[in-house]
Scaffold this motif. Structure first.
Motif, PDB file in Angstrom:
ATOM      1  N   UNK A 291       0.840  -1.209   0.000  1.00 11.53           N
ATOM      2  CA  UNK A 291       0.000   0.000   0.000  1.00 11.53           C
ATOM      3  C   UNK A 291       0.877   1.262   0.000  1.00 11.53           C
ATOM      4  N   UNK A 292       1.879   1.270   0.879  1.00  3.54           N
ATOM      5  CA  UNK A 292       2.807   2.407   0.946  1.00  3.54           C
ATOM      6  C   UNK A 292       3.496   2.615  -0.405  1.00  3.54           C
ATOM      7  N   UNK A 293       3.963   1.499  -0.997  1.00  2.00           N
ATOM      8  CA  UNK A 293       4.651   1.582  -2.292  1.00  2.00           C
ATOM      9  C   UNK A 293       3.733   2.177  -3.357  1.00  2.00           C
ATOM     10  N   UNK A 294       2.461   1.796  -3.333  1.00  2.65           N
ATOM     11  CA  UNK A 294       1.486   2.321  -4.298  1.00  2.65           C
ATOM     12  C   UNK A 294       1.338   3.833  -4.183  1.00  2.65           C
ATOM     13  N   UNK A 295       1.271   4.318  -2.927  1.00  2.00           N
ATOM     14  CA  UNK A 295       1.150   5.772  -2.703  1.00  2.00           C
ATOM     15  C   UNK A 295       2.364   6.511  -3.255  1.00  2.00           C
ATOM     16  N   UNK A 296       3.547   5.943  -3.032  1.00  2.00           N
ATOM     17  CA  UNK A 296       4.786   6.560  -3.529  1.00  2.00           C
ATOM     18  C   UNK A 296       4.772   6.557  -5.057  1.00  2.00           C
ATOM     19  N   UNK A 297       4.470   5.399  -5.632  1.00  2.00           N
ATOM     20  CA  UNK A 297       4.509   5.230  -7.088  1.00  2.00           C
ATOM     21  C   UNK A 297       3.544   6.186  -7.794  1.00  2.00           C
ATOM     22  N   UNK A 298       2.371   6.376  -7.203  1.00  2.00           N
ATOM     23  CA  UNK A 298       1.360   7.266  -7.806  1.00  2.00           C
ATOM     24  C   UNK A 298       1.600   8.741  -7.476  1.00  2.00           C
ATOM     25  N   UNK A 299       2.612   8.999  -6.620  1.00  2.00           N
ATOM     26  CA  UNK A 299       2.895  10.400  -6.279  1.00  2.00           C
ATOM     27  C   UNK A 299       1.850  11.018  -5.369  1.00  2.00           C
ATOM     28  N   UNK A 300       1.513  10.314  -4.289  1.00  2.00           N
ATOM     29  CA  UNK A 300       0.532  10.818  -3.320  1.00  2.00           C
ATOM     30  C   UNK A 300       1.197  11.037  -1.962  1.00  2.00           C
ATOM     31  N   UNK A 301       1.828  12.211  -1.778  1.00  2.00           N
ATOM     32  CA  UNK A 301       2.653  12.433  -0.569  1.00  2.00           C
ATOM     33  C   UNK A 301       1.899  12.239   0.748  1.00  2.00           C
ATOM     34  N   UNK A 302       0.703  12.843   0.880  1.00  2.00           N
ATOM     35  CA  UNK A 302      -0.013  12.739   2.163  1.00  2.00           C
ATOM     36  C   UNK A 302      -0.396  11.291   2.458  1.00  2.00           C
TER      37      UNK A 302
END
Lengths: 231, 231
Positions: free
Chosen positions: A198-209
């Motif tokens: 899940x964390x990796x997905x947020x990083x990959x999609x560029x979702x800082x918050x």
């Protein structure tokens, strides 16, 4: 507190520093061979025991490796600015909580930075360690805990700031041995993996918050496990 | 990335570790004298040159100090888990920006934690360094830059997490020498001091968000100065 000044002066050894400069100027990397002690002594025009002493100093820092019967190699800490102290006792339960709370202060900022910067090499490493963890879960490989640590370092790498990577590395290395037990206590490798993914997905999609929040809740989870063990 | 495993094994020296255990068990602190090399060799039942080699390894890490003609003392890094690499070249302008950006990622969280925890010893240290800076500004003392570094470490100390103090210490020590020039370029010691005093006030009053924002804007200010120098 240690005076910055005396710290610098006490530790600096011209000869050890000269070896560091040699490694840098020749572009040597971890694992590359160095000249023999004798050849280095001749190069720097010092006695062999003096040269050996400087090299032991470097060995203490992980800047060079002596391999029995084989010679001297560039060590794992060459080029690093922040280090884990290799000579420390294993943390007790209180210290472990302190270490994890330190990570909880730092890693959400790093996850946020990772989602902003998205350094391609860091992202690739992140995906690679996730795939490796998946395979290790499937096969019951007991080195999963090491892969999980590498995942956290890969997130830091995606932020593109090498000082922060070294900081996280240092903190993670201090309690590496305990990570194995945390995973055992945590008990659910799949949950852990899902949180990482899940964390990796947020990083990959560029979702800082979202990346920051994912890092917080993952580490909260780990701190919970350790706190429960202390009780 | 360095394997956690090989790193641990390569660096561990039983004898050096035994000296670390001795320092811990006797409750020795930085600056306390150790036994002579000969006495230590006898204690651990090894040859004097072997003992000396282990001590040089510890010296490389700043865990012991050899003082010429005086003996061996407990060094500045005894008990530390995260270290600044004492053998590194001075950062160039690009690396300096990276270091300051690393601080900019970490220090606002630390300021926030400090305002939440308000560790009394950390707060006292913070006030002490502020008063010292004030006096140094008044008298034109050129050690002001060292006091300013101590202020940042004191804020970390107010957070009560010793791992985070060591992390900040390590990063600050790496570019300590540059701090003097930053202050010179920054040019306005009074402005700098006012920013520190404002941050300290937020911590003292227990205002986490205000402390975080004060740390951000202060470090933004410093990064601006360095960026301007590069152009």
């Amino acid at each position: 507190m240690t005076s910055v000044h005396s710290f610098r002066r006490t530790l600096s050894s011209d000869l050890a520093q000269a070896v560091v400069a040699l490694v840098e100027s020749e572009g040597l990397r971890t694992g590359d061979p160095l000249e023999s002690v004798k050849a280095l002594a001749a190069r720097f025009d010092v006695a062999v025991p003096t040269m050996r002493e400087a090299l032991r100093r470097l060995e203490g820092l992980g800047m060079v490796d002596f391999r029995h019967g084989s010679g001297i190699y560039v060590g794992p800490n060459a080029g690093r600015r922040v280090l884990a102290n290799p000579l420390q006792s294993r943390p007790d339960a209180d210290q472990l909580v302190e270490l994890l709370e330190a990570r909880r202060q730092i890693e959400p900022s790093l996850a946020m930075l990772a989602a902003e910067v998205r350094d391609p090499a860091g992202i690739a490493l992140m995906d690679e360690t996730l795939a490796q963890a998946q395979a290790q879960i499937a096969s019951g490989d007991d080195r999963l805990w090491l892969t999980n640590l590498d995942f956290h370092r890969a997130v830091a790498a995606a932020g593109g700031n090498s000082v922060l990577v070294e900081v996280l590395d240092s903190i993670v290395l201090i309690h590496a041995e305990d990570q194995r037990e945390i995973l055992r206590l945590h008990g659910d490798a799949d949950d852990d993996h899902a949180e990482h993914a899940h964390l990796a997905g947020c990083v990959r999609r560029g979702e800082p918050e979202a990346a920051r929040d994912a890092a917080y809740s993952h580490l909260d989870h780990v701190v919970e496990v350790i706190r429960a063990r202390r009780r």
